[in-house]
Motif scaffolding. Structure first.
Motif, PDB file in Angstrom:
ATOM      1  N   THR A   1       0.833  -1.203   0.000  1.00  9.90           N
ATOM      2  CA  THR A   1       0.000   0.000   0.000  1.00  9.90           C
ATOM      3  C   THR A   1       0.865   1.249   0.000  1.00  9.90           C
ATOM      4  N   VAL A   2       1.918   1.243   0.809  1.00 11.43           N
ATOM      5  CA  VAL A   2       2.859   2.364   0.808  1.00 11.43           C
ATOM      6  C   VAL A   2       3.483   2.517  -0.575  1.00 11.43           C
ATOM      7  N   ALA A   3       3.870   1.399  -1.189  1.00 14.55           N
ATOM      8  CA  ALA A   3       4.473   1.450  -2.521  1.00 14.55           C
ATOM      9  C   ALA A   3       3.530   2.072  -3.544  1.00 14.55           C
ATOM     10  N   GLY A   4       2.301   1.593  -3.571  1.00 10.95           N
ATOM     11  CA  GLY A   4       1.343   2.112  -4.536  1.00 10.95           C
ATOM     12  C   GLY A   4       1.024   3.574  -4.304  1.00 10.95           C
ATOM     13  N   ALA A   5       0.922   3.987  -3.040  1.00 14.97           N
ATOM     14  CA  ALA A   5       0.602   5.380  -2.734  1.00 14.97           C
ATOM     15  C   ALA A   5       1.750   6.312  -3.114  1.00 14.97           C
ATOM     16  N   ILE A   6       2.980   5.884  -2.883  1.00 17.03           N
ATOM     17  CA  ILE A   6       4.125   6.711  -3.273  1.00 17.03           C
ATOM     18  C   ILE A   6       4.106   6.948  -4.784  1.00 17.03           C
ATOM     19  N   ILE A   7       3.880   5.889  -5.538  1.00 17.37           N
ATOM     20  CA  ILE A   7       3.845   6.032  -6.995  1.00 17.37           C
ATOM     21  C   ILE A   7       2.673   6.912  -7.415  1.00 17.37           C
TER      22      ILE A   7
ATOM     23  N   GLN B   1       1.501  -0.750 -12.057  1.00 17.76           N
ATOM     24  CA  GLN B   1       0.084  -0.739 -11.711  1.00 17.76           C
ATOM     25  C   GLN B   1      -0.553  -2.107 -11.912  1.00 17.76           C
ATOM     26  N   ALA B   2      -0.126  -2.811 -12.960  1.00 16.75           N
ATOM     27  CA  ALA B   2      -0.612  -4.178 -13.166  1.00 16.75           C
ATOM     28  C   ALA B   2      -0.207  -5.069 -11.998  1.00 16.75           C
ATOM     29  N   ALA B   3       1.012  -4.874 -11.493  1.00 15.62           N
ATOM     30  CA  ALA B   3       1.457  -5.632 -10.324  1.00 15.62           C
ATOM     31  C   ALA B   3       0.610  -5.286  -9.105  1.00 15.62           C
ATOM     32  N   MET B   4       0.251  -4.003  -8.959  1.00 14.42           N
ATOM     33  CA  MET B   4      -0.584  -3.593  -7.833  1.00 14.42           C
ATOM     34  C   MET B   4      -1.937  -4.295  -7.868  1.00 14.42           C
ATOM     35  N   SER B   5      -2.489  -4.472  -9.065  1.00 12.30           N
ATOM     36  CA  SER B   5      -3.747  -5.221  -9.180  1.00 12.30           C
ATOM     37  C   SER B   5      -3.570  -6.637  -8.667  1.00 12.30           C
TER      38      SER B   5
ATOM     39  N   MET C   1      -8.626  -2.732   6.599  1.00 15.18           N
ATOM     40  CA  MET C   1      -8.765  -1.448   5.920  1.00 15.18           C
ATOM     41  C   MET C   1      -7.997  -0.351   6.641  1.00 15.18           C
ATOM     42  N   LEU C   2      -7.926  -0.444   7.968  1.00 12.98           N
ATOM     43  CA  LEU C   2      -7.123   0.513   8.738  1.00 12.98           C
ATOM     44  C   LEU C   2      -5.656   0.429   8.334  1.00 12.98           C
ATOM     45  N   VAL C   3      -5.157  -0.781   8.160  1.00  3.07           N
ATOM     46  CA  VAL C   3      -3.772  -0.960   7.720  1.00  3.07           C
ATOM     47  C   VAL C   3      -3.537  -0.257   6.391  1.00  3.07           C
ATOM     48  N   GLN C   4      -4.480  -0.400   5.469  1.00  6.09           N
ATOM     49  CA  GLN C   4      -4.337   0.249   4.172  1.00  6.09           C
ATOM     50  C   GLN C   4      -4.363   1.763   4.298  1.00  6.09           C
ATOM     51  N   LYS C   5      -5.264   2.299   5.132  1.00  3.49           N
ATOM     52  CA  LYS C   5      -5.350   3.748   5.309  1.00  3.49           C
ATOM     53  C   LYS C   5      -4.065   4.280   5.948  1.00  3.49           C
ATOM     54  N   VAL C   6      -3.523   3.544   6.917  1.00  2.00           N
ATOM     55  CA  VAL C   6      -2.268   3.952   7.539  1.00  2.00           C
ATOM     56  C   VAL C   6      -1.147   3.975   6.491  1.00  2.00           C
ATOM     57  N   GLY C   7      -1.112   2.963   5.643  1.00  7.86           N
ATOM     58  CA  GLY C   7      -0.098   2.931   4.590  1.00  7.86           C
ATOM     59  C   GLY C   7      -0.205   4.114   3.654  1.00  7.86           C
ATOM     60  N   LEU C   8      -1.426   4.481   3.280  1.00 13.36           N
ATOM     61  CA  LEU C   8      -1.633   5.638   2.407  1.00 13.36           C
ATOM     62  C   LEU C   8      -1.171   6.921   3.083  1.00 13.36           C
ATOM     63  N   GLY C   9      -1.506   7.063   4.361  1.00 15.89           N
ATOM     64  CA  GLY C   9      -1.094   8.258   5.077  1.00 15.89           C
ATOM     65  C   GLY C   9       0.410   8.334   5.271  1.00 15.89           C
ATOM     66  N   LEU C  10       1.037   7.211   5.606  1.00 15.00           N
ATOM     67  CA  LEU C  10       2.493   7.197   5.787  1.00 15.00           C
ATOM     68  C   LEU C  10       3.210   7.561   4.495  1.00 15.00           C
ATOM     69  N   ALA C  11       2.696   7.093   3.373  1.00 11.90           N
ATOM     70  CA  ALA C  11       3.322   7.415   2.087  1.00 11.90           C
ATOM     71  C   ALA C  11       3.255   8.917   1.818  1.00 11.90           C
TER      72      ALA C  11
ATOM     73  N   TRP D   1      13.917   9.684  -7.050  1.00  7.57           N
ATOM     74  CA  TRP D   1      14.355   8.517  -6.293  1.00  7.57           C
ATOM     75  C   TRP D   1      13.304   8.025  -5.304  1.00  7.57           C
ATOM     76  N   LEU D   2      12.515   8.936  -4.787  1.00  2.00           N
ATOM     77  CA  LEU D   2      11.428   8.478  -3.924  1.00  2.00           C
ATOM     78  C   LEU D   2      10.413   7.658  -4.710  1.00  2.00           C
ATOM     79  N   MET D   3      10.135   8.060  -5.957  1.00  2.00           N
ATOM     80  CA  MET D   3       9.166   7.333  -6.761  1.00  2.00           C
ATOM     81  C   MET D   3       9.670   5.955  -7.162  1.00  2.00           C
ATOM     82  N   VAL D   4      10.982   5.793  -7.296  1.00  2.00           N
ATOM     83  CA  VAL D   4      11.535   4.521  -7.764  1.00  2.00           C
ATOM     84  C   VAL D   4      12.012   3.643  -6.600  1.00  2.00           C
ATOM     85  N   ALA D   5      12.894   4.186  -5.766  1.00  2.00           N
ATOM     86  CA  ALA D   5      13.517   3.380  -4.714  1.00  2.00           C
ATOM     87  C   ALA D   5      12.539   3.043  -3.592  1.00  2.00           C
ATOM     88  N   GLY D   6      11.667   3.991  -3.245  1.00  2.00           N
ATOM     89  CA  GLY D   6      10.713   3.724  -2.163  1.00  2.00           C
ATOM     90  C   GLY D   6       9.811   2.542  -2.461  1.00  2.00           C
ATOM     91  N   PRO D   7       9.101   2.535  -3.594  1.00  2.00           N
ATOM     92  CA  PRO D   7       8.255   1.386  -3.922  1.00  2.00           C
ATOM     93  C   PRO D   7       9.033   0.087  -4.099  1.00  2.00           C
TER      94      PRO D   7
END
Length: 442
Positions: free
Chosen positions: A241-247, A330-334, A368-378, A406-412
């Protein structure tokens, strides 16, 4: 709220295929809201409202935590009382649309007042979104008990959700101007779609009230704390979730300030949405053959390979190459999303087998809380990192551009790798637990 329903195939106790597919349209409406907030709101805050990236990131992470806590609260309530999810969605549809439109209004004030007002509106929207979206997700378990219907519903929801992302990518302007008018149109469409779902899809409520009331929050959380498959699935999902949100947050910055092609960012988001939608049936087929856990690991390989290719490309990545790479990611995220929602009901089943009672809505809300936390942390990570490297909105300097790239590439890449490691160490599910035909996707 009439009780009419979409006409089913078969008798009253048989499969209701059209109803199951039609229920998925609700995800189109919710993704008009969610994708706009995820992909455009941070950019709007920094480049239209003039908030500093760190302040914009704080707003996003506080909103994410409030959203997740609201999910948790209604999940606790749902496991204790016979809440009518359909009724909650009906009452919340119009207020949610109004708050969504207010997100993209430029206030006639400045300084601390702007920050306070934006934070208040953002929190109000996120809390109400949770109070409407979680009942919709839980409602999916009351549409039909048939495995075929649940398969159709899972695929329908993911497909409609991806179509919502495509709609947002095509509809929203490339830069921050005009967001308010488009938010109004998207809110009107979402309201009409949710109203149609509420009107046409019924809700079946089982008579298990007394048993539910006897439960306690402490007992439910204790059961989940001993459910290892659930815990590891949550940890792996947090990573991706953090990876997808960063991208998602980085695309507009990347194309606008790294490639000097703001229109390319809009095109990339649209193509990413299409790639995610096309990938859904492919990942479904893969998961049904080799299992959801194995399909997750394959998706991790695809995503990491695409990101590595962007870094190792001998020349400066162009617009086309960047779009191809982001579409692959994005296909991987699916693949991650499909696998996660396929494994979640099995993890709930496992918890029931070891605890002796079923913790369902609370498990869904925590997930769902875990996902929301991941989005916020990103969002917080991006905001603080941009601020650290001197980017304060507008055109960044060389250090700011390096941080964006580098945040868009290395973070995810790193978070996908960690998620894959957790999934590789998670308990290997048996064939029954990886059968996604019983998955109520949410």
């Amino acid at each position: 709220m009439p009780g009419s329903s979409l006409l089913p195939h078969g008798g009253p106790d048989g499969p209701h295929r059209i109803r199951a597919i039609g229920f998925g349209a609700g995800d189109y409406a919710f993704n008009l809201y969610w994708q706009t907030v995820s992909l455009y709101l941070l950019f709007f805050y920094t480049d239209s409202l003039g908030l500093t990236p760190d302040r914009a990131g704080i707003i996003m992470v506080v909103g994410a935590f409030a959203d997740g806590l609201a999910d948790l609260a209604i999940g606790f309530a749902a496991d204790r009382w016979r809440l009518r999810y359909r009724r909650i969605v009906a009452w919340g549809t119009v207020p949610l649309a109004i708050l969504f439109m207010l997100l993209f209004i430029q206030p006639a004030m400045s300084g601390e007042y702007t920050f306070a007002l934006v934070l208040t509106v953002h929190l109000s929207f996120r809390i109400l979104y949770a109070l409407v979206n979680l009942p919709y997700a839980a409602w999916s378990t009351r549409v039909s008990d048939h495995a075929t219907d649940r398969t159709l519903m899972s695929g329908s929801r993911m497909t409609f959700g991806a179509l919502g992302a495509v709609t947002v990518a095509f509809a929203m302007p490339a830069r921050g101007e005009g967001y308010g008018g488009m938010a109004l149109l998207l809110a009107l469409v979402a309201t009409c779609v949710l109203a149609a779902v509420v009107w046409r899809v019924p809700e079946q409520v089982s008579d298990d009230g007394p048993q539910a009331v006897a439960r306690s929050i402490r007992r439910d959380l204790g059961a989940l704390s001993h459910n290892r498959p659930f815990l590891m699935l949550g940890a792996a999902t947090l990573c991706v979730t953090v990876a997808g949100a960063i991208i998602g947050h980085s695309v507009l910055y990347y194309f606008t300030y790294i490639l000097s092609a703001p229109v390319g960012g809009k095109q990339a988001l649209a193509i990413m949405g299409v790639a995610g939608a096309v990938a859904v049936p492919l990942w479904t087929a893969v998961a049904m053959v080799i299992g959801a856990r194995a399909s997750w690991l394959i998706a991790a390989g695809v995503g990491m390979l695409a990101l590595a290719g962007l870094v190792l490309w001998p020349a400066v990545p162009g617009v086309i190459l960047s779009i191809i790479v982001l579409a692959m990611v994005q296909a991987a995220m699916s693949g991650f999303h499909l696998a996660a929602w396929a494994m979640l009901p099995s993890a709930v089943d496992h918890g029931e087998s070891i605890a002796g009672f079923r913790v369902e809505a609370t498990a869904f809300s925590l997930f769902m809380l875990v996902q929301k936390v991941g989005l916020g942390l990103a969002a917080l990570l991006l905001g603080l990192s941009y601020a650290h490297w001197g980017y304060e909105g507008g055109t960044p300097d060389a250090a700011g551009r390096a941080a964006i790239y580098w945040l868009m590439v290395a973070g995810p890449f790193a978070t996908i790798a960690v998620g894959a490691a957790i999934m590789g160490l998670s308990p290997r599910p048996d064939q029954a637990s990886t059968n996604i035909s019983d998955t109520p996707s949410a």
